[in-house]
Scaffold this motif. Structure first.
Motif, PDB file in Angstrom:
ATOM      1  N   VAL A 142      14.280   5.905 -10.718  1.00  0.00           N
ATOM      2  CA  VAL A 142      14.686   4.504 -10.753  1.00  0.00           C
ATOM      3  C   VAL A 142      16.048   4.379 -11.437  1.00  0.00           C
ATOM      4  N   HIS A 143      16.881   3.505 -10.899  1.00  0.00           N
ATOM      5  CA  HIS A 143      18.207   3.260 -11.474  1.00  0.00           C
ATOM      6  C   HIS A 143      18.085   2.813 -12.926  1.00  0.00           C
ATOM      7  N   ARG A 144      18.976   3.279 -13.775  1.00  0.00           N
ATOM      8  CA  ARG A 144      18.882   3.017 -15.212  1.00  0.00           C
ATOM      9  C   ARG A 144      18.996   1.530 -15.548  1.00  0.00           C
ATOM     10  N   ASP A 145      19.583   0.725 -14.670  1.00  0.00           N
ATOM     11  CA  ASP A 145      19.731  -0.695 -14.955  1.00  0.00           C
ATOM     12  C   ASP A 145      18.504  -1.519 -14.584  1.00  0.00           C
TER      13      ASP A 145
ATOM     14  N   ASP B  82       0.812  -1.223   0.000  1.00  0.00           N
ATOM     15  CA  ASP B  82       0.000   0.000   0.000  1.00  0.00           C
ATOM     16  C   ASP B  82       0.846   1.274   0.000  1.00  0.00           C
ATOM     17  N   SER B  83       2.120   1.184  -0.364  1.00  0.00           N
ATOM     18  CA  SER B  83       2.972   2.377  -0.278  1.00  0.00           C
ATOM     19  C   SER B  83       3.902   2.572  -1.464  1.00  0.00           C
ATOM     20  N   LEU B  84       4.420   1.512  -2.068  1.00  0.00           N
ATOM     21  CA  LEU B  84       5.374   1.646  -3.172  1.00  0.00           C
ATOM     22  C   LEU B  84       4.716   1.249  -4.492  1.00  0.00           C
ATOM     23  N   GLY B  85       4.838   2.110  -5.490  1.00  0.00           N
ATOM     24  CA  GLY B  85       4.280   1.812  -6.802  1.00  0.00           C
ATOM     25  C   GLY B  85       5.202   2.291  -7.899  1.00  0.00           C
TER      26      GLY B  85
ATOM     27  N   LEU C 252       9.047   5.900  -9.660  1.00  0.00           N
ATOM     28  CA  LEU C 252       8.810   5.164  -8.419  1.00  0.00           C
ATOM     29  C   LEU C 252       8.158   6.112  -7.419  1.00  0.00           C
ATOM     30  N   ALA C 253       6.954   5.807  -7.001  1.00  0.00           N
ATOM     31  CA  ALA C 253       6.222   6.672  -6.071  1.00  0.00           C
ATOM     32  C   ALA C 253       6.181   6.030  -4.689  1.00  0.00           C
ATOM     33  N   LEU C 254       6.593   6.800  -3.679  1.00  0.00           N
ATOM     34  CA  LEU C 254       6.559   6.375  -2.280  1.00  0.00           C
ATOM     35  C   LEU C 254       5.438   7.165  -1.611  1.00  0.00           C
TER      36      LEU C 254
ATOM     37  N   ASN D 292      -1.159   2.699  -6.327  1.00  0.00           N
ATOM     38  CA  ASN D 292      -1.217   2.616  -7.792  1.00  0.00           C
ATOM     39  C   ASN D 292      -1.451   3.971  -8.443  1.00  0.00           C
ATOM     40  N   VAL D 293      -2.312   4.800  -7.845  1.00  0.00           N
ATOM     41  CA  VAL D 293      -2.648   6.058  -8.510  1.00  0.00           C
ATOM     42  C   VAL D 293      -1.473   7.031  -8.514  1.00  0.00           C
ATOM     43  N   ALA D 294      -0.630   7.008  -7.478  1.00  0.00           N
ATOM     44  CA  ALA D 294       0.481   7.960  -7.414  1.00  0.00           C
ATOM     45  C   ALA D 294       1.454   7.800  -8.583  1.00  0.00           C
TER      46      ALA D 294
END
Length: 256
Positions: free
Chosen positions: A179-182, A37-40, A162-164, A153-155
């Protein structure tokens, strides 16, 4: 999904006819590892929604792609319902509407299809109203999170990357990390649907303190892995709050 009383609805302004709005919203992967419920994460799969406001009360639909054969073609369509709810919140209502949608994200397969539709609808509504009352993206986040019940999900559908996300009292908040390029997501789409309601019903009402403590450490590690050191992704995705409890309903994913 009405947000106002009938008395208030009588005073709503009608949005102008002849407007054409198109939005493109990404699919998302949320509940990432221990980030329940926090990372998307926003993905490079996009649903496209186009709306034209019409004179009169006509509702016209042009639907293609995922779910096009089963989605309703009336006012119960999620995008239409959400547009109506968002317009009410802003003090407006619509007349007729032509909705064109090209759906890429499979429904009920873990790619946030309902969140993408909700975000698309609220963004459309925000563009249909007069410029002096047009809301910002934080308003969009708040309303979409209220409708969905959580922001994970909406964020990323609104802000990308990457939404916290978290809740601060009644307010939903989010911070965006690069997000890291790799890191290259690979999406494995199951051949069956699983409703959010069923998935959430499998979770216990409480967990041991040791599990919560372990999960907080892994969540911090996952953010570091996604943004700084992808070599730590495997330990960073280990979860103690939801994955094990849901494994019986997602056996292929659990095996993978």
């Amino acid at each position: 999904m009405s947000l106002q009383t009938p008395a208030a609805a009588a005073s709503l302004r009608t949005v102008a006819a002849g407007q054409r709005i198109t939005v493109r919203v990404p699919a998302t992967s949320a509940n990432l590892g221990p980030g329940y419920d926090s990372l998307g994460l926003a993905l490079s799969l996009y649903d496209t929604v186009s709306v034209e406001t019409l004179d009169g009360d006509e509702l016209a639909f042009e639907l293609s792609g995922e779910g096009a054969d089963t989605l309703p073609r009336d006012a119960s369509h999620l995008v239409v319902r959400t547009i109506d709810a968002a317009l009410e919140r802003l003090g407006y209502r619509r007349s007729g509407l032509r909705l064109s949608a090209v759906n890429v994200s499979p429904h009920g397969r873990g790619l946030g299809s309902s969140a993408s539709a909700t975000v698309a609808a609220v963004l459309v509504a925000a563009e249909l109203v007069d410029a002096e009352v047009r809301p910002d993206r934080q308003w969009v986040l708040q309303l979409c999170s209220e409708i969905e019940g959580h922001p994970d999900n909406v964020a990323p559908a609104i802000f990308g990357s990457l939404a916290l996300s978290w809740q601060d009292g009644a307010a939903f908040r989010t911070a965006v990390a690069r997000v890291h390029r790799d890191v290259v997501p690979i999406v494995a789409v199951p051949d069956y649907e699983l409703s959010t309601e069923l998935a959430r019903s499998l979770l216990p009402s409480s967990v041991p303190h040791s599990a919560a403590a372990a999960n907080s450490g892994r969540a911090a590690l996952l953010v570091h892995a996604l943004t700084q050191d992808p070599s730590l992704l495997l330990p960073g995705t280990e979860d103690y709050l939801h994955q094990g409890y849901r494994a019986s309903a997602m056996r292929p994913s659990a095996a993978l």
